[in-house]
Design a protein around this motif. Structure first.
Motif, PDB file in Angstrom:
ATOM      1  N   TYR A 175      69.836 -73.626 -29.094  1.00 37.06           N
ATOM      2  CA  TYR A 175      70.857 -73.998 -30.075  1.00 37.06           C
ATOM      3  C   TYR A 175      70.263 -73.977 -31.486  1.00 37.06           C
ATOM      4  O   TYR A 175      70.849 -73.439 -32.413  1.00 37.06           O
ATOM      5  N   LYS A 176      69.049 -74.516 -31.589  1.00 37.03           N
ATOM      6  CA  LYS A 176      68.374 -74.556 -32.887  1.00 37.03           C
ATOM      7  C   LYS A 176      68.111 -73.134 -33.391  1.00 37.03           C
ATOM      8  O   LYS A 176      68.343 -72.811 -34.544  1.00 37.03           O
ATOM      9  N   LYS A 177      67.637 -72.262 -32.453  1.00 33.27           N
ATOM     10  CA  LYS A 177      67.319 -70.875 -32.811  1.00 33.27           C
ATOM     11  C   LYS A 177      68.563 -70.168 -33.342  1.00 33.27           C
ATOM     12  O   LYS A 177      68.527 -69.470 -34.342  1.00 33.27           O
ATOM     13  N   LEU A 178      69.689 -70.351 -32.615  1.00 29.27           N
ATOM     14  CA  LEU A 178      70.911 -69.650 -32.998  1.00 29.27           C
ATOM     15  C   LEU A 178      71.506 -70.178 -34.304  1.00 29.27           C
ATOM     16  O   LEU A 178      72.083 -69.412 -35.061  1.00 29.27           O
ATOM     17  N   THR A 179      71.338 -71.469 -34.559  1.00 25.34           N
ATOM     18  CA  THR A 179      71.861 -71.999 -35.830  1.00 25.34           C
ATOM     19  C   THR A 179      70.941 -71.601 -36.983  1.00 25.34           C
ATOM     20  O   THR A 179      71.373 -71.509 -38.122  1.00 25.34           O
ATOM     21  N   ASN A 180      69.660 -71.313 -36.651  1.00 27.60           N
ATOM     22  CA  ASN A 180      68.710 -70.878 -37.674  1.00 27.60           C
ATOM     23  C   ASN A 180      69.110 -69.543 -38.288  1.00 27.60           C
ATOM     24  O   ASN A 180      68.855 -69.294 -39.454  1.00 27.60           O
TER      25      ASN A 180
ATOM     26  N   GLY B 206      74.890 -61.770 -26.354  1.00 27.27           N
ATOM     27  CA  GLY B 206      74.341 -61.284 -25.081  1.00 27.27           C
ATOM     28  C   GLY B 206      73.171 -62.144 -24.648  1.00 27.27           C
ATOM     29  O   GLY B 206      73.068 -62.577 -23.495  1.00 27.27           O
ATOM     30  N   TYR B 207      72.302 -62.430 -25.605  1.00 29.14           N
ATOM     31  CA  TYR B 207      71.129 -63.265 -25.347  1.00 29.14           C
ATOM     32  C   TYR B 207      71.551 -64.657 -24.901  1.00 29.14           C
ATOM     33  O   TYR B 207      71.081 -65.211 -23.920  1.00 29.14           O
ATOM     34  N   ARG B 208      72.542 -65.204 -25.630  1.00 28.08           N
ATOM     35  CA  ARG B 208      73.045 -66.551 -25.361  1.00 28.08           C
ATOM     36  C   ARG B 208      73.684 -66.602 -23.971  1.00 28.08           C
ATOM     37  O   ARG B 208      73.459 -67.521 -23.200  1.00 28.08           O
ATOM     38  N   ARG B 209      74.491 -65.562 -23.654  1.00 25.74           N
ATOM     39  CA  ARG B 209      75.190 -65.549 -22.365  1.00 25.74           C
ATOM     40  C   ARG B 209      74.186 -65.546 -21.203  1.00 25.74           C
ATOM     41  O   ARG B 209      74.319 -66.277 -20.238  1.00 25.74           O
ATOM     42  N   ASN B 210      73.132 -64.728 -21.356  1.00 23.54           N
ATOM     43  CA  ASN B 210      72.112 -64.678 -20.291  1.00 23.54           C
ATOM     44  C   ASN B 210      71.391 -66.006 -20.141  1.00 23.54           C
ATOM     45  O   ASN B 210      71.092 -66.448 -19.039  1.00 23.54           O
ATOM     46  N   LYS B 211      71.121 -66.631 -21.285  1.00 25.02           N
ATOM     47  CA  LYS B 211      70.435 -67.936 -21.247  1.00 25.02           C
ATOM     48  C   LYS B 211      71.335 -68.973 -20.566  1.00 25.02           C
ATOM     49  O   LYS B 211      70.875 -69.764 -19.744  1.00 25.02           O
ATOM     50  N   ILE B 212      72.628 -68.975 -20.909  1.00 27.57           N
ATOM     51  CA  ILE B 212      73.553 -69.943 -20.312  1.00 27.57           C
ATOM     52  C   ILE B 212      73.594 -69.761 -18.799  1.00 27.57           C
ATOM     53  O   ILE B 212      73.572 -70.728 -18.041  1.00 27.57           O
TER      54      ILE B 212
ATOM     55  N   LYS C  38      64.194 -80.866 -18.732  1.00 30.41           N
ATOM     56  CA  LYS C  38      63.556 -79.623 -19.182  1.00 30.41           C
ATOM     57  C   LYS C  38      64.637 -78.619 -19.612  1.00 30.41           C
ATOM     58  O   LYS C  38      64.531 -78.001 -20.666  1.00 30.41           O
ATOM     59  N   ILE C  39      65.672 -78.486 -18.786  1.00 31.64           N
ATOM     60  CA  ILE C  39      66.755 -77.539 -19.102  1.00 31.64           C
ATOM     61  C   ILE C  39      67.479 -77.967 -20.381  1.00 31.64           C
ATOM     62  O   ILE C  39      67.793 -77.140 -21.234  1.00 31.64           O
ATOM     63  N   THR C  40      67.694 -79.273 -20.537  1.00 34.01           N
ATOM     64  CA  THR C  40      68.360 -79.783 -21.746  1.00 34.01           C
ATOM     65  C   THR C  40      67.516 -79.459 -22.987  1.00 34.01           C
ATOM     66  O   THR C  40      68.045 -78.990 -23.997  1.00 34.01           O
ATOM     67  N   ALA C  41      66.201 -79.661 -22.873  1.00 36.05           N
ATOM     68  CA  ALA C  41      65.313 -79.386 -24.018  1.00 36.05           C
ATOM     69  C   ALA C  41      65.350 -77.887 -24.358  1.00 36.05           C
ATOM     70  O   ALA C  41      65.411 -77.515 -25.539  1.00 36.05           O
ATOM     71  N   GLU C  42      65.345 -77.025 -23.338  1.00 37.52           N
ATOM     72  CA  GLU C  42      65.393 -75.574 -23.587  1.00 37.52           C
ATOM     73  C   GLU C  42      66.717 -75.172 -24.239  1.00 37.52           C
ATOM     74  O   GLU C  42      66.746 -74.344 -25.142  1.00 37.52           O
ATOM     75  N   SER C  43      67.809 -75.803 -23.780  1.00 34.84           N
ATOM     76  CA  SER C  43      69.127 -75.490 -24.360  1.00 34.84           C
ATOM     77  C   SER C  43      69.175 -75.915 -25.816  1.00 34.84           C
ATOM     78  O   SER C  43      69.723 -75.209 -26.662  1.00 34.84           O
ATOM     79  N   GLN C  44      68.588 -77.081 -26.110  1.00 30.61           N
ATOM     80  CA  GLN C  44      68.586 -77.568 -27.505  1.00 30.61           C
ATOM     81  C   GLN C  44      67.775 -76.629 -28.396  1.00 30.61           C
ATOM     82  O   GLN C  44      68.124 -76.378 -29.541  1.00 30.61           O
ATOM     83  N   GLU C  45      66.686 -76.103 -27.810  1.00 27.08           N
ATOM     84  CA  GLU C  45      65.826 -75.171 -28.539  1.00 27.08           C
ATOM     85  C   GLU C  45      66.599 -73.892 -28.859  1.00 27.08           C
ATOM     86  O   GLU C  45      66.545 -73.373 -29.976  1.00 27.08           O
TER      87      GLU C  45
END
Lengths: 126, 282
Positions: A86-91, B150-156, A77-84
């Motif tokens: 990542y996708k958002k930030l590259t978007n 900031g958003y990314r850091r909190n998520k991490i 679940k955590i891996t899927a959220e992280s991938q999501e």
């Protein structure tokens, strides 16, 4: 009685192993005093004990799935959220790139530059 | 409030935002990459449950001098390998995701394309000054990065904290299957071989040459099994170092930019590199 855990079955296998090895050591240390028949019999029992022990190790490895299932679900679940994420930030970068392409197209249309229009459209659809 | 005060307040807010949000987390990416490189040595391990089962079965047939109908049922061992691989892939996937989202390049957005499109473009009656566009573009890049960072850091932080227990559990279970169960099966195989070779080496009906050859075979096979066991032991050290590194990251997650954490993660990273090199030498 509750089911045995992978850890418990592994400990059982370790103990079976010690017992089997003790029987083997008895045969190796007393080989001169054993009759052929006794030797063959002990050798056979020793082999059976070892075969059961190796099966127990396999059983424990399979039981691990039951014990690890919860952790596996959580990590997936955590891996899927992280991938999501990542996708958002590259978007964000692709939106910026797309905005540039749209502006290039608008500029080319206003300048009535047919070849630039074609180039910009290609850029947009690529 | 006078106009220039408003400008200063805005500038102050921007600077605060940038300082609080742009955190360099390169050390997290590097630790995560080292974890991936070392955990992936799993794929180079030379022993498996199925392989051990097939060898055991072959030993039984050799002892019985049988080469006919030698099929072996190793389905349970195939299942054990599948489960072990499942745990390994779970961990591998997590560290790949952590590497991706902690990469500083991820939020280093390029606005040059957009700036060029605006400044060099012809938009009819709209007049665009190149200097203004570039200044605004720079501010947008910095503020945008501050927000996304900031958003990314909190998520991490959330991910690492929530993942720590499952990561520790999965590393433990992977170790249980490899250093516990698979190494145990190899230990059984050693005992089975001794049980078999013992009588052949002692058999006085055989020539000395034959008995010597049997003794040589025995030692060769023991050496190979011990090499496989050492490989599993070396892999176990990799798993425990990843577990310590991740626990330390999780414990210090509120101080992501502290030097103490950077030093600790760098130490775990170099240990992992060394352990992976050691494993290849086995």
């Amino acid at each position: 009685m509750a089911n045995l855990t992978a850890e418990q079955v592994k400990r059982l296998a370790d103990n079976f192993m010690l017992m089997a090895n003790a029987l083997g050591d008895y045969r190796y240390n007393n080989i001169d005093s054993l009759t052929d028949e006794e030797n063959i019999k002990i050798k056979g029992i020793h082999n059976q004990q070892l075969a059961q022990t190796t099966e127990l190790y396999t059983k424990s490895a399979i039981l691990v799935l039951e014990d690890a299932q919860d952790a596996l679900k959580k990590i997936d679940k955590i891996t899927a959220e992280s991938q999501e994420l990542y996708k958002k930030l590259t978007n964000v970068q692709s939106i910026l790139d797309r905005a540039s392409s749209v502006l290039n197209l608008a500029s080319a249309i206003l300048a009535l530059d047919v070849s630039a229009v074609t180039r910009s459209i290609q850029e947009l659809v690529s | 409030m006078p106009q220039y005060h408003v400008k200063y307040v805005f500038l102050f807010l921007c600077c605060s935002l940038l300082l609080s949000s742009c955190v360099n987390i390169k050390h997290v990416t590097e630790f995560s990459k080292s974890a991936i490189d070392s955990i992936e040595t799993f794929e180079t391990l030379s022993s498996s449950f199925n392989q051990t089962c097939l060898e055991d079965c072959q030993n039984i047939n050799i002892a019985a001098l049988n080469i006919h109908q030698t099929d072996c049922d190793c389905s349970q061992n195939e299942e054990a390998d599948r489960i072990t691989a499942l745990i390994y892939h779970g961990l591998q996937g997590y560290f790949y995701a952590l590497t991706n989202i902690s990469d500083n390049q991820l939020t280093n957005y390029q606005t040059d394309g957009l700036t060029n499109a605006i400044t060099s473009g012809n938009f009819g009656s709209i007049q665009v000054k190149e200097a203004n566009v570039k200044s605004y573009s720079n501010i947008i890049t910095l503020v945008g990065r501050a927000f996304t960072d900031g958003y990314r850091r909190n998520k991490i932080k959330t991910y690492v904290l929530n993942a720590n227990q499952p990561v520790q559990d999965l590393l433990h279970f992977l170790d249980l299957n490899l250093t516990g169960n698979l190494k145990g099966k190899l230990e059984v195989q050693k005992s089975t071989l001794k049980n078999y070779y013992f009588d052949l080496v002692r058999d006085k009906k055989l020539s000395t040459y034959e008995r010597t050859k049997f003794a040589e075979d025995y030692f060769k096979r023991m050496q190979e099994i011990e090499r496989q066991q050492n490989e599993l032991e070396a892999y176990s050290k990799i798993l425990s170092t990843i577990a310590e590194g991740h626990a330390s990251l999780s414990a210090e997650i509120e101080h992501l930019n502290d030097n103490k954490l950077k030093v600790a993660l760098a130490k775990y990273g170099s240990q992992l590199k060394m352990l992976s090199t050691d494993l290849f030498k086995k």
